[in-house]
Motif scaffolding. Sequence first.
Motif, PDB file in Angstrom:
ATOM      1  N   MET A   1      17.148  42.499  44.198  1.00 26.20           N
ATOM      2  CA  MET A   1      18.509  42.520  43.669  1.00 26.20           C
ATOM      3  C   MET A   1      19.310  41.376  44.290  1.00 26.20           C
ATOM      4  SD  MET A   1      18.986  45.143  41.548  1.00 26.20           S
ATOM      5  CE  MET A   1      20.656  45.781  41.655  1.00 26.20           C
ATOM      6  N   ARG A   2      19.875  40.533  43.446  1.00 29.78           N
ATOM      7  CA  ARG A   2      20.732  39.459  43.909  1.00 29.78           C
ATOM      8  C   ARG A   2      22.131  39.996  44.167  1.00 29.78           C
ATOM      9  NH1 ARG A   2      18.005  34.647  45.179  1.00 29.78           N
ATOM     10  NH2 ARG A   2      16.250  34.389  43.752  1.00 29.78           N
ATOM     11  N   GLN A   3      22.681  39.666  45.306  1.00 32.07           N
ATOM     12  CA  GLN A   3      24.011  40.141  45.689  1.00 32.07           C
ATOM     13  C   GLN A   3      25.062  39.140  45.205  1.00 32.07           C
ATOM     14  OE1 GLN A   3      24.217  43.112  47.424  1.00 32.07           O
ATOM     15  NE2 GLN A   3      21.978  43.255  47.426  1.00 32.07           N
ATOM     16  N   VAL A   4      25.951  39.587  44.336  1.00 27.61           N
ATOM     17  CA  VAL A   4      26.952  38.704  43.748  1.00 27.61           C
ATOM     18  C   VAL A   4      28.335  39.332  43.876  1.00 27.61           C
ATOM     19  CG1 VAL A   4      27.759  37.615  41.626  1.00 27.61           C
ATOM     20  CG2 VAL A   4      25.312  37.714  42.109  1.00 27.61           C
ATOM     21  N   THR A   5      29.304  38.535  44.304  1.00 30.17           N
ATOM     22  CA  THR A   5      30.694  38.979  44.372  1.00 30.17           C
ATOM     23  C   THR A   5      31.488  38.299  43.269  1.00 30.17           C
ATOM     24  OG1 THR A   5      30.686  39.425  46.742  1.00 30.17           O
ATOM     25  CG2 THR A   5      32.812  38.941  45.751  1.00 30.17           C
ATOM     26  N   ILE A   6      32.168  39.096  42.458  1.00 28.93           N
ATOM     27  CA  ILE A   6      33.066  38.591  41.415  1.00 28.93           C
ATOM     28  C   ILE A   6      34.492  38.782  41.901  1.00 28.93           C
ATOM     29  CG2 ILE A   6      33.832  38.842  39.023  1.00 28.93           C
ATOM     30  CD1 ILE A   6      31.056  40.107  38.461  1.00 28.93           C
ATOM     31  N   VAL A   7      35.248  37.705  41.948  1.00 31.84           N
ATOM     32  CA  VAL A   7      36.644  37.784  42.380  1.00 31.84           C
ATOM     33  C   VAL A   7      37.521  37.718  41.141  1.00 31.84           C
ATOM     34  CG1 VAL A   7      38.422  36.818  43.858  1.00 31.84           C
ATOM     35  CG2 VAL A   7      36.018  36.633  44.525  1.00 31.84           C
ATOM     36  N   GLY A   8      38.221  38.799  40.864  1.00 36.58           N
ATOM     37  CA  GLY A   8      39.060  38.896  39.674  1.00 36.58           C
ATOM     38  C   GLY A   8      38.485  39.879  38.683  1.00 36.58           C
ATOM     39  N   ALA A   9      39.229  40.959  38.422  1.00 34.90           N
ATOM     40  CA  ALA A   9      38.738  42.038  37.551  1.00 34.90           C
ATOM     41  C   ALA A   9      39.539  42.109  36.257  1.00 34.90           C
ATOM     42  CB  ALA A   9      38.815  43.380  38.281  1.00 34.90           C
ATOM     43  N   GLY A  10      39.960  40.956  35.755  1.00 34.29           N
ATOM     44  CA  GLY A  10      40.728  40.917  34.515  1.00 34.29           C
ATOM     45  C   GLY A  10      39.855  40.976  33.281  1.00 34.29           C
ATOM     46  N   LYS A  11      40.382  40.411  32.166  1.00 34.97           N
ATOM     47  CA  LYS A  11      39.686  40.501  30.877  1.00 34.97           C
ATOM     48  C   LYS A  11      38.263  39.971  30.946  1.00 34.97           C
ATOM     49  CE  LYS A  11      43.968  39.526  28.208  1.00 34.97           C
ATOM     50  NZ  LYS A  11      44.764  38.805  29.226  1.00 34.97           N
ATOM     51  N   ILE A  12      38.075  38.847  31.620  1.00 33.40           N
ATOM     52  CA  ILE A  12      36.766  38.215  31.683  1.00 33.40           C
ATOM     53  C   ILE A  12      35.943  38.763  32.848  1.00 33.40           C
ATOM     54  CG2 ILE A  12      35.520  36.039  31.775  1.00 33.40           C
ATOM     55  CD1 ILE A  12      37.239  36.425  29.267  1.00 33.40           C
ATOM     56  N   GLY A  13      36.567  38.948  34.001  1.00 30.43           N
ATOM     57  CA  GLY A  13      35.850  39.457  35.165  1.00 30.43           C
ATOM     58  C   GLY A  13      35.172  40.790  34.897  1.00 30.43           C
ATOM     59  N   GLU A  14      35.840  41.663  34.149  1.00 20.13           N
ATOM     60  CA  GLU A  14      35.256  42.962  33.813  1.00 20.13           C
ATOM     61  C   GLU A  14      33.964  42.809  33.019  1.00 20.13           C
ATOM     62  OE1 GLU A  14      36.082  46.633  30.725  1.00 20.13           O
ATOM     63  OE2 GLU A  14      37.807  45.563  31.568  1.00 20.13           O
ATOM     64  N   VAL A  15      33.958  41.886  32.054  1.00 25.23           N
ATOM     65  CA  VAL A  15      32.778  41.717  31.203  1.00 25.23           C
ATOM     66  C   VAL A  15      31.652  41.026  31.971  1.00 25.23           C
ATOM     67  CG1 VAL A  15      31.931  40.839  28.999  1.00 25.23           C
ATOM     68  CG2 VAL A  15      34.282  41.647  29.194  1.00 25.23           C
ATOM     69  N   ILE A  16      31.989  40.072  32.837  1.00 23.80           N
ATOM     70  CA  ILE A  16      30.968  39.469  33.690  1.00 23.80           C
ATOM     71  C   ILE A  16      30.275  40.547  34.511  1.00 23.80           C
ATOM     72  CG2 ILE A  16      30.557  37.896  35.612  1.00 23.80           C
ATOM     73  CD1 ILE A  16      32.992  36.272  34.633  1.00 23.80           C
ATOM     74  N   ALA A  17      31.075  41.418  35.111  1.00 20.31           N
ATOM     75  CA  ALA A  17      30.507  42.503  35.918  1.00 20.31           C
ATOM     76  C   ALA A  17      29.634  43.420  35.077  1.00 20.31           C
ATOM     77  CB  ALA A  17      31.641  43.290  36.580  1.00 20.31           C
ATOM     78  N   ALA A  63      34.751  38.008  55.100  1.00 22.96           N
ATOM     79  CA  ALA A  63      33.934  39.094  55.652  1.00 22.96           C
ATOM     80  C   ALA A  63      33.102  39.783  54.579  1.00 22.96           C
ATOM     81  CB  ALA A  63      34.833  40.109  56.349  1.00 22.96           C
ATOM     82  N   MET A  64      33.533  39.718  53.327  1.00 22.07           N
ATOM     83  CA  MET A  64      32.809  40.374  52.245  1.00 22.07           C
ATOM     84  C   MET A  64      31.625  39.549  51.736  1.00 22.07           C
ATOM     85  SD  MET A  64      35.955  41.850  49.965  1.00 22.07           S
ATOM     86  CE  MET A  64      37.326  42.729  50.722  1.00 22.07           C
ATOM     87  N   LEU A  65      31.547  38.294  52.138  1.00 24.98           N
ATOM     88  CA  LEU A  65      30.532  37.405  51.577  1.00 24.98           C
ATOM     89  C   LEU A  65      29.249  37.338  52.392  1.00 24.98           C
ATOM     90  CD1 LEU A  65      32.738  34.432  50.315  1.00 24.98           C
ATOM     91  CD2 LEU A  65      31.808  36.347  49.007  1.00 24.98           C
ATOM     92  N   ALA A  66      29.192  38.068  53.490  1.00 25.80           N
ATOM     93  CA  ALA A  66      27.962  38.102  54.266  1.00 25.80           C
ATOM     94  C   ALA A  66      26.834  38.672  53.410  1.00 25.80           C
ATOM     95  CB  ALA A  66      28.165  38.950  55.520  1.00 25.80           C
ATOM     96  N   ASP A  67      25.683  37.985  53.417  1.00 25.75           N
ATOM     97  CA  ASP A  67      24.487  38.419  52.673  1.00 25.75           C
ATOM     98  C   ASP A  67      24.635  38.322  51.155  1.00 25.75           C
ATOM     99  OD1 ASP A  67      23.219  39.075  55.112  1.00 25.75           O
ATOM    100  OD2 ASP A  67      24.188  41.053  55.105  1.00 25.75           O
ATOM    101  N   GLN A  68      25.696  37.652  50.675  1.00 22.83           N
ATOM    102  CA  GLN A  68      25.852  37.465  49.235  1.00 22.83           C
ATOM    103  C   GLN A  68      25.128  36.190  48.793  1.00 22.83           C
ATOM    104  OE1 GLN A  68      27.941  39.719  47.016  1.00 22.83           O
ATOM    105  NE2 GLN A  68      27.135  40.819  48.801  1.00 22.83           N
ATOM    106  N   HIS A  69      24.677  36.165  47.544  1.00 18.29           N
ATOM    107  CA  HIS A  69      24.040  34.980  46.996  1.00 18.29           C
ATOM    108  C   HIS A  69      25.037  34.066  46.286  1.00 18.29           C
ATOM    109  CE1 HIS A  69      20.478  37.616  47.447  1.00 18.29           C
ATOM    110  NE2 HIS A  69      19.845  36.474  47.655  1.00 18.29           N
ATOM    111  N   ALA A  70      26.054  34.653  45.674  1.00 21.55           N
ATOM    112  CA  ALA A  70      26.981  33.829  44.895  1.00 21.55           C
ATOM    113  C   ALA A  70      28.350  34.486  44.831  1.00 21.55           C
ATOM    114  CB  ALA A  70      26.452  33.610  43.479  1.00 21.55           C
TER     115      ALA A  70
END
Length: 376
Positions: A1-17, A63-70
């Motif tokens: 499993m690739r660890q990915v952080t999405i910043v922004g949960a608006g119209k587009i961020g929700e669909v990316i997630a 602090a949230m980006l530890a061990d994240q890929h992108a």
Amino acid sequence: MRQVTIVGAGKIGEVIADFLVSSGDYAVTVVDREAKTLARLAQALPSANLRQCDVANPDQLDAMLADQHALINACPFDLSETLARTAVAARVHYLDLTEDVGSARTIRALADGAQTALVPQCGLAPGFISIAAYDLARRFDELHDVHMRVGALPKFPSNGLKYNLTWSTDGLINEYLNPCEAIVGGARKEMPALEELEHFSLDGDDYEAFNTSGGLGTLCDTLQGRVRNLNYRTVRYPGHRDVMKLLLHDLRLGERRALLKEILESSIPVTMQDVVLVFVNVSGLRDGLLMQETFARKIYSRQIGGRRRSAIQVTTASAICAVLDLLMAGVLPQQGFVRQEDISLADFLDNRFGRHYVTDGKEPHTAASGGLRQTP
């Protein structure tokens, strides 16, 4: 499993997630500063990890980006530099959707010496439109003209603007006010937004197109010295440009962006019934012959995973997800600045997310002569 952080949960961020979680290959964390936005997303995507923080504060996000890929930036353009710097410091790949030329230039500078990849402008325009345009352009021995046209339009226009909000309002205003890059007669220039109005018909529908900022991405750099004319224009229904000029210039609301944003968002409704039009027209010499090739595509809103998604959501989210997939697969460079035109159109359309640009399993229309009809 690739660890990915999405910043922004608006119209587009929700669909990316949604796309990434549904793929089963990504562990997704979504970060936003608004608790109510995250609460709404929690109902739609219970398996996503949701975190509230001030995304403009690098210390909180780092602090949230530890061990994240992108890190995927789905925020307004004014946060791009901060988030890109945070990603570089945390040594994670960075992708965004920015249409802001200044932000993209800053990110390019940050990529020098970075240990991971920085891939800005991964949406529709800038983004996919550059991939499609460069795929056509590289087939010519000598380039003459590269014309790029994109529009996100309501299927059922019902107001004086003949428009509904489908995208970031801040981004829309930015595109309508900032200078527009172009190559004219072989020389690189900055053109005023909302100018060079043209009218055309495609598949029996009438449209207008005019200069807007940011849609070319890095193509001016890539094609400078190789093309006679290169330009990007936004497509709208006839009459839209004149109303926007009245608001932005005659009434001087372009000098009061916060007020203009409030007016638009309180008066112009969002719609999920939209269509995205993508049109690229390239001409030049091949084997001594003057040739023209065209890429044309209309993408409509649709049901995905039991949810209605607008065409602009589908095209924007699928584009950045496809680029992420290609990056994670090692198809793209793993460090430094990555341009959209570094991405193969064939690889993009063959990707599970990129296939959203192919309707009903049919390949996009590519023809020796275009379906564009200019009118005076």
